[in-house]
Design a protein around this motif. Structure first.
Motif, PDB file in Angstrom:
ATOM      1  N   UNK A   1       0.838  -1.171   0.000  1.00  0.00           N
ATOM      2  CA  UNK A   1       0.000   0.000   0.000  1.00  0.00           C
ATOM      3  C   UNK A   1       0.887   1.239   0.000  1.00  0.00           C
ATOM      4  N   UNK A   2       0.546   2.198  -0.780  1.00  0.00           N
ATOM      5  CA  UNK A   2       1.317   3.429  -0.875  1.00  0.00           C
ATOM      6  C   UNK A   2       0.626   4.538  -0.094  1.00  0.00           C
ATOM      7  N   UNK A   3       1.368   5.572   0.197  1.00  0.00           N
ATOM      8  CA  UNK A   3       0.759   6.717   0.860  1.00  0.00           C
ATOM      9  C   UNK A   3       1.187   6.836   2.306  1.00  0.00           C
ATOM     10  N   UNK A   4       0.511   7.709   3.055  1.00  0.00           N
ATOM     11  CA  UNK A   4       0.943   7.979   4.424  1.00  0.00           C
ATOM     12  C   UNK A   4       0.690   6.836   5.395  1.00  0.00           C
ATOM     13  N   UNK A   5      -0.181   5.891   5.050  1.00  0.00           N
ATOM     14  CA  UNK A   5      -0.515   4.831   5.991  1.00  0.00           C
ATOM     15  C   UNK A   5       0.098   3.490   5.602  1.00  0.00           C
ATOM     16  N   UNK A   6       1.190   3.539   4.853  1.00  0.00           N
ATOM     17  CA  UNK A   6       1.813   2.281   4.456  1.00  0.00           C
ATOM     18  C   UNK A   6       2.506   1.656   5.673  1.00  0.00           C
ATOM     19  N   UNK A   7       2.632   0.361   5.631  1.00  0.00           N
ATOM     20  CA  UNK A   7       3.218  -0.365   6.739  1.00  0.00           C
ATOM     21  C   UNK A   7       4.714  -0.167   6.845  1.00  0.00           C
ATOM     22  N   UNK A   8       5.201  -0.159   8.061  1.00  0.00           N
ATOM     23  CA  UNK A   8       6.631  -0.062   8.315  1.00  0.00           C
ATOM     24  C   UNK A   8       7.052  -1.297   9.101  1.00  0.00           C
ATOM     25  N   UNK A   9       8.346  -1.473   9.266  1.00  0.00           N
ATOM     26  CA  UNK A   9       8.811  -2.650   9.996  1.00  0.00           C
ATOM     27  C   UNK A   9       8.257  -2.725  11.417  1.00  0.00           C
ATOM     28  N   UNK A  10       8.235  -1.613  12.187  1.00  0.00           N
ATOM     29  CA  UNK A  10       7.666  -1.741  13.529  1.00  0.00           C
ATOM     30  C   UNK A  10       6.189  -2.127  13.527  1.00  0.00           C
TER      31      UNK A  10
END
Length: 113
Positions: A1-10
């Motif tokens: 998913x792109x944009x400000x709510x994309x997943x990060x490692x944490x």
């Protein structure tokens, strides 16, 4: 998913902090050595004031450190490596989770904790 709510490692899981949840044996040995150095410095200061002929009773903080401040060999492992924290589950927190823990003394905890 792109944009400000994309997943990060944490957010996907994994360690958020790089700080270990327990102290390593090397950290514990360095802590014990620092405490022994503090004990030795208190004794040297107390004895040097005695030799110079000054009254040590005039120094209430030094008397407190010499007579009632617990020494490293008198402390239990719980008191050496943990400190009181009112927000923790069992009211104890590992010493290495305190900011600047190598510069502080953790020898005084509330009674019965």
């Amino acid at each position: 998913m792109l944009g400000p709510f994309r997943g990060t490692l944490p957010t996907f899981g994994g360690l958020l902090w790089k700080r270990s949840w327990r102290m390593s044996p090397d950290q514990k040995s360095r802590l014990r050595k620092r405490m022994q150095v503090v004990d030795k410095n208190i004794e040297v200061l107390y004895e040097s004031l005695k030799i110079q002929g000054q009254e040590t009773t005039g120094h209430p903080k030094l008397d407190y450190l010499m007579h009632t401040f617990p020494k490293e060999n008198e402390m239990s492992a719980t008191d050496k490596y943990t400190t009181f924290n009112k927000n923790s589950k069992n009211y104890r927190k590992s010493v290495h989770h305190v900011p600047k823990w190598t510069k502080l003394s953790f020898r005084e905890n509330p009674k019965y904790f």
